[in-house]
Design a protein around this motif. Sequence first.
Motif, PDB file in Angstrom:
ATOM      1  N   GLN A   1       5.384  -5.063   9.549  1.00 40.21           N
ATOM      2  CA  GLN A   1       4.332  -5.837   8.909  1.00 40.21           C
ATOM      3  C   GLN A   1       3.362  -4.932   8.153  1.00 40.21           C
ATOM      4  O   GLN A   1       2.845  -5.302   7.095  1.00 40.21           O
ATOM      5  N   ASP A   2       3.128  -3.737   8.685  1.00 43.07           N
ATOM      6  CA  ASP A   2       2.213  -2.808   8.024  1.00 43.07           C
ATOM      7  C   ASP A   2       2.743  -2.353   6.669  1.00 43.07           C
ATOM      8  O   ASP A   2       1.969  -1.884   5.820  1.00 43.07           O
ATOM      9  N   LEU A   3       4.052  -2.476   6.457  1.00 41.85           N
ATOM     10  CA  LEU A   3       4.620  -2.138   5.157  1.00 41.85           C
ATOM     11  C   LEU A   3       4.096  -3.071   4.074  1.00 41.85           C
ATOM     12  O   LEU A   3       4.040  -2.701   2.896  1.00 41.85           O
TER      13      LEU A   3
ATOM     14  N   ASP B   1      -5.213  -5.512  10.308  1.00 41.55           N
ATOM     15  CA  ASP B   1      -6.396  -4.662  10.167  1.00 41.55           C
ATOM     16  C   ASP B   1      -6.907  -4.644   8.729  1.00 41.55           C
ATOM     17  O   ASP B   1      -8.100  -4.436   8.493  1.00 41.55           O
ATOM     18  N   GLN B   2      -5.993  -4.872   7.773  1.00 38.98           N
ATOM     19  CA  GLN B   2      -6.376  -4.828   6.363  1.00 38.98           C
ATOM     20  C   GLN B   2      -7.054  -6.109   5.897  1.00 38.98           C
ATOM     21  O   GLN B   2      -7.871  -6.062   4.986  1.00 38.98           O
TER      22      GLN B   2
ATOM     23  N   VAL C   1     -10.824 -12.442   6.675  1.00 32.99           N
ATOM     24  CA  VAL C   1     -10.431 -13.745   7.231  1.00 32.99           C
ATOM     25  C   VAL C   1     -11.494 -14.239   8.211  1.00 32.99           C
ATOM     26  O   VAL C   1     -11.859 -15.425   8.212  1.00 32.99           O
ATOM     27  N   THR C   2     -12.011 -13.337   9.027  1.00 33.13           N
ATOM     28  CA  THR C   2     -13.056 -13.721   9.976  1.00 33.13           C
ATOM     29  C   THR C   2     -14.316 -14.169   9.255  1.00 33.13           C
ATOM     30  O   THR C   2     -14.953 -15.165   9.633  1.00 33.13           O
ATOM     31  N   GLU C   3     -14.699 -13.455   8.202  1.00 37.10           N
ATOM     32  CA  GLU C   3     -15.860 -13.852   7.400  1.00 37.10           C
ATOM     33  C   GLU C   3     -15.613 -15.198   6.731  1.00 37.10           C
ATOM     34  O   GLU C   3     -16.527 -16.029   6.616  1.00 37.10           O
TER      35      GLU C   3
ATOM     36  N   LEU D   1      -7.190 -10.919  -2.247  1.00 39.26           N
ATOM     37  CA  LEU D   1      -7.359  -9.527  -1.867  1.00 39.26           C
ATOM     38  C   LEU D   1      -6.175  -8.711  -2.359  1.00 39.26           C
ATOM     39  O   LEU D   1      -5.026  -9.002  -2.001  1.00 39.26           O
ATOM     40  N   ALA D   2      -6.434  -7.719  -3.169  1.00 38.34           N
ATOM     41  CA  ALA D   2      -5.375  -6.831  -3.663  1.00 38.34           C
ATOM     42  C   ALA D   2      -5.128  -5.724  -2.648  1.00 38.34           C
ATOM     43  O   ALA D   2      -6.072  -5.156  -2.089  1.00 38.34           O
ATOM     44  N   GLN D   3      -3.854  -5.430  -2.395  1.00 41.05           N
ATOM     45  CA  GLN D   3      -3.478  -4.373  -1.469  1.00 41.05           C
ATOM     46  C   GLN D   3      -3.028  -3.131  -2.245  1.00 41.05           C
ATOM     47  O   GLN D   3      -2.530  -3.231  -3.373  1.00 41.05           O
TER      48      GLN D   3
END
Length: 337
Positions: A145-147, A152-153, A158-160, A313-315
């Motif tokens: 998934q981190d790929l 964390d990213q 999402v919480t905000e 959100l851009a990664q």
Amino acid sequence: MTAALSQMDLPAPRSDSDELAAFCKAAGDPLRLEILRVLHHNAYGVLELSQIFDTGQSGMSHHLKILAKSGLVATRREGNSIFYRRAPAPEDPTRQELQRALFAKIDRLALSTSIQQRIQSVNRERTEASRNFFQQNAERFRVNQDLIASFDQYGEPVTEFLDATPGSRRRVLEVGPGEGGFLPALALRFHEVVALDSSAEMLSRSRQLVDEQQLNNVQLVHGDTAWALEQELRADCITLNMVLHHTPDPAQIFADLAQLLSPGGTMLVTELCHHDQSWARESCGDLWLGFDPEDLSEWAAAAGLSAGESLFLAQRNGFQIQLRQFFKPLTTAGNSR
């Protein structure tokens, strides 16, 4: 002279009457009308459509070619596969009116029991492929998934997003909690948290986090949205983080969750925007390479939900995440698929 000959060799532009004739030809076949009906909320490949309609691949390809030429279906590449879905409304007002009238009429037609059963069979095959992936790769879930995008990213935005969303804080339903990264935040903000996952392997990983952090108001449930409907589960808020691209029928997920959502409730969806990085299918078990924002809006509207705020959100790795907010009206007339 050469230029003149070259111009003569060019095909004549299609006239309005040519386009109308192609439209009428495409719509003049019972099987093609049923194909358009099936493509209302989901996209299928030619082999899947051949299975659904119990017909040969060459014949199905012929019908899809006619529908595509008339502008009634559009194609989208998902890795090495091509999927068909209904085309968006054209800009020409006359064609737009015709297409909308045709689709509205088609959608009132009932599919035969045999076709519905074969659709369910195709979707079960997709679901089984996804479950097998998570069963075999649960230990590598975080790495895979981190790929693309780790919690964390995008967890803090999402919480905000959740904190800025009005509504009751009695019960929240999280569909597909994964390793449970969002559960602590939900447990702090809601009286009761229900985490629903069809993968027993992933649910066990969520259970480790719940036990470690003593999240006593979190209930972990092994099941899917169909099970939740049977149990008449209701929630004031529903969250899905990176779930839709693993599901065989995202539109049906919207329809199910709209029924589970209490009137006045909110659904928050975190999802990948459409991309062309096909390696995600094999490495991360993705059934879909993300979605256009319009896809989610269309499925939500069909389920009777209204769109709220959006955040993109851009990664760093080229992926883009969409955070979407949908509301269920306090009173509904009752939408069905």
